[in-house]
Design an enzyme around this catalytic site. Structure first.
Site, PDB file in Angstrom:
ATOM      1  N   SER A 124     -18.012 121.498   3.884  1.00 47.81           N
ATOM      2  CA  SER A 124     -16.891 121.382   2.961  1.00 47.81           C
ATOM      3  C   SER A 124     -16.088 122.677   2.947  1.00 47.81           C
ATOM      4  O   SER A 124     -16.645 123.768   3.162  1.00 47.81           O
ATOM      5  CB  SER A 124     -17.465 121.120   1.566  1.00 47.81           C
ATOM      6  OG  SER A 124     -16.480 121.305   0.591  1.00 47.81           O
ATOM      7  N   TYR A 149     -23.391 123.074  -5.861  1.00 46.26           N
ATOM      8  CA  TYR A 149     -23.031 122.163  -4.768  1.00 46.26           C
ATOM      9  C   TYR A 149     -22.543 122.963  -3.560  1.00 46.26           C
ATOM     10  O   TYR A 149     -22.982 122.757  -2.425  1.00 46.26           O
ATOM     11  CB  TYR A 149     -21.947 121.179  -5.231  1.00 46.26           C
ATOM     12  CG  TYR A 149     -21.293 120.432  -4.087  1.00 46.26           C
ATOM     13  CD1 TYR A 149     -21.984 119.466  -3.373  1.00 46.26           C
ATOM     14  CD2 TYR A 149     -19.978 120.722  -3.699  1.00 46.26           C
ATOM     15  CE1 TYR A 149     -21.393 118.803  -2.299  1.00 46.26           C
ATOM     16  CE2 TYR A 149     -19.378 120.067  -2.635  1.00 46.26           C
ATOM     17  CZ  TYR A 149     -20.094 119.117  -1.936  1.00 46.26           C
ATOM     18  OH  TYR A 149     -19.508 118.469  -0.877  1.00 46.26           O
ATOM     19  N   LYS A 153     -24.153 123.465   0.494  1.00 50.47           N
ATOM     20  CA  LYS A 153     -23.469 123.299   1.792  1.00 50.47           C
ATOM     21  C   LYS A 153     -23.592 124.582   2.603  1.00 50.47           C
ATOM     22  O   LYS A 153     -23.828 124.556   3.813  1.00 50.47           O
ATOM     23  CB  LYS A 153     -21.987 122.947   1.565  1.00 50.47           C
ATOM     24  CG  LYS A 153     -21.781 121.578   0.970  1.00 50.47           C
ATOM     25  CD  LYS A 153     -22.197 120.480   1.941  1.00 50.47           C
ATOM     26  CE  LYS A 153     -22.183 119.111   1.328  1.00 50.47           C
ATOM     27  NZ  LYS A 153     -22.813 118.085   2.147  1.00 50.47           N
TER      28      LYS A 153
END
Ligand code: NAD
Ligand code: UFG
Length: 339
Positions: A124, A149, A153
């Protein structure tokens, strides 16, 4: 060629399965349906007129995942499975680290055990540090993530990089997505968020259809031309095709590679609202609200590396994205649910 697609029932995974099947590849989906519906798989079959093999399995379930690798001759893996809500990750960091990190580790261990060495990972734009100049290049600074989050990643990218360091015959492609929106032109598959949407586009379309009263535009005092935040929105079908391009690249390119999947064009929140209104001949009620914590004023990609090396560029514009989101929303006012 058989592709194992983890998280293939989800928003991006289902659109990618369509493109893979249409290119003649076979698809095996592993998904625990924590944020999706098996109906997506049936719709993928309907669009492509090709069968999908589906296992309702948690990727962290080592034994059952191993069974899938024993049953199928897997050539490569696309790893979409994961939890993705930024705000939820702040409230439930352990669930996010557990799900996103352990699924990646168990998956890579199982691949290693079965001699499968090609993987595409859903990363992302959130892995880029907030202090970079725009546009973001694959070489821009990463880290300093603002939520769990984003860290999952960032760490998963590192896990995969270390797998390549340990065995340079692995081929790893890290795809950093910008803001996927839109839906398949058939209106059969699309984004189906549970509860109140966090993201802009589903909130706009749910407001337009009357499921939400009004759109809150978070902040109109940013240092941007109209004061609202700028993002690089990309049509989900373009994004899906980026995975097909990455699969071709995996062959003959061992090692680790990183690519941005974005358009290179930023649009403000207000531009998105206007585009949605123009594309669909309707009005989206909105009001200005305070800034949302953690939002960057501007974020967009430089997509040149993907164009040069993957021979992939986004084709759809903002009007296409708004039209296709609305087509999905109107044909499926409650998403995949029937009532
Ligand atoms: P999604 O929630 O629609 O799809 C994820 C799928 O993974 C769901 O079907 C869910 O049921 C499944 N899943 C989650 N944990 C699982 C587990 N442990 N085992 C098996 N299945 C599991 O999300 P999406 O928008 O399609 O995103 C796909 C991937 O792309 C995610 O990894 C996400 O973090 C990443 N990504 C998404 C965006 C975005 O804006 N949508 C942006 C950047 C990156
Ligand atoms: N926004 C509103 N009102 C809303 C929802 C969003 O004004 O109801 C604004 C946000 O403040 C932001 C913009 O719309 O300025 C886009 O917000 P999204 O939540 O749609 O997208 P983000 O750029 O915040 O984040 C998304 C994904 C992340 C991913 C990131 C980069 O949610 O998971 O893109 O890929 F990491």
């Amino acid at each position: 060629m058989t592709v194992l697609v983890t998280g293939g029932m989800g928003y991006i995974g289902s659109h990618t399965c369509v493109e893979l099947l249409q290119q003649g590849m076979d698809v095996v989906i592993v998904d625990n349906l924590v944020n999706s519906s098996a109906e997506a798989g049936r719709r993928v079959e309907q669009i492509t007129n090709r069968p999908v093999t589906f296992y309702q399995i948690d990727v962290r379930d080592r034994e059952r995942l191993d069974e899938v690798f024993r049953r199928h001759e897997i050539d490569c893996v696309i790893h979409f499975a994961g939890l993705k809500a930024v705000g939820e990750s702040v409230r439930m960091p352990l669930e996010y680290y557990d799900n996103n990190l352990n699924s990646t580790i168990v998956l890579c261990q199982t691949m290693r055990a079965h001699g499968v060495k090609k993987i595409i990972f859903s990363s992302s734009a959130t892995v880029y540090s907030g202090d970079n100049e725009m546009p973001l290049y694959e070489t821009s600074r990463t880290g300093s993530c603002t939520n769990p989050y984003g860290w999952t990643k960032y760490v998963c990218e590192q896990v995969l990089r270390d797998c390549v360091a340990a065995d340079p015959t692995w081929s790893v492609v890290l795809l950093r997505y910008f803001n996927p929106v839109g839906a398949h032109a058939s209106g059969l598959i699309g984004e189906d968020p549970r509860g109140i949407p966090n993201n802009l586009m589903p909130f706009i379309s749910q407001t337009a259809i009357g499921r939400r009263e009004i759109l809150n535009v978070f902040g109109n005092d940013y240092d941007t031309p109209d004061g609202t935040c700028i993002r690089d929105y990309i049509h989900v079908v373009d994004l899906a095709r980026g995975h097909v391009a990455a699969i071709s690249y995996l062959d003959g390119h061992p090692g680790e590679s990183v690519f941005n999947l974005g358009t290179g064009r930023g649009s403000s929140v207000l531009e998105m609202v206007r585009a949605f209104e123009t594309a669909n001949h309707l009005v989206v009620p909105y009001r200005f609200a305070p800034r949302r914590a953690g939002d960057l004023p501007v974020c967009y990609a430089c997509p040149d590396k993907s164009a040069e090396i993957l021979h992939w560029r986004a084709q759809y514009n903002i009007q296409d994205m708004c039209r296709d989101s609305w087509n999905w929303q109107t044909k499926n006012p409650l998403g995949y649910a029937t009532e």
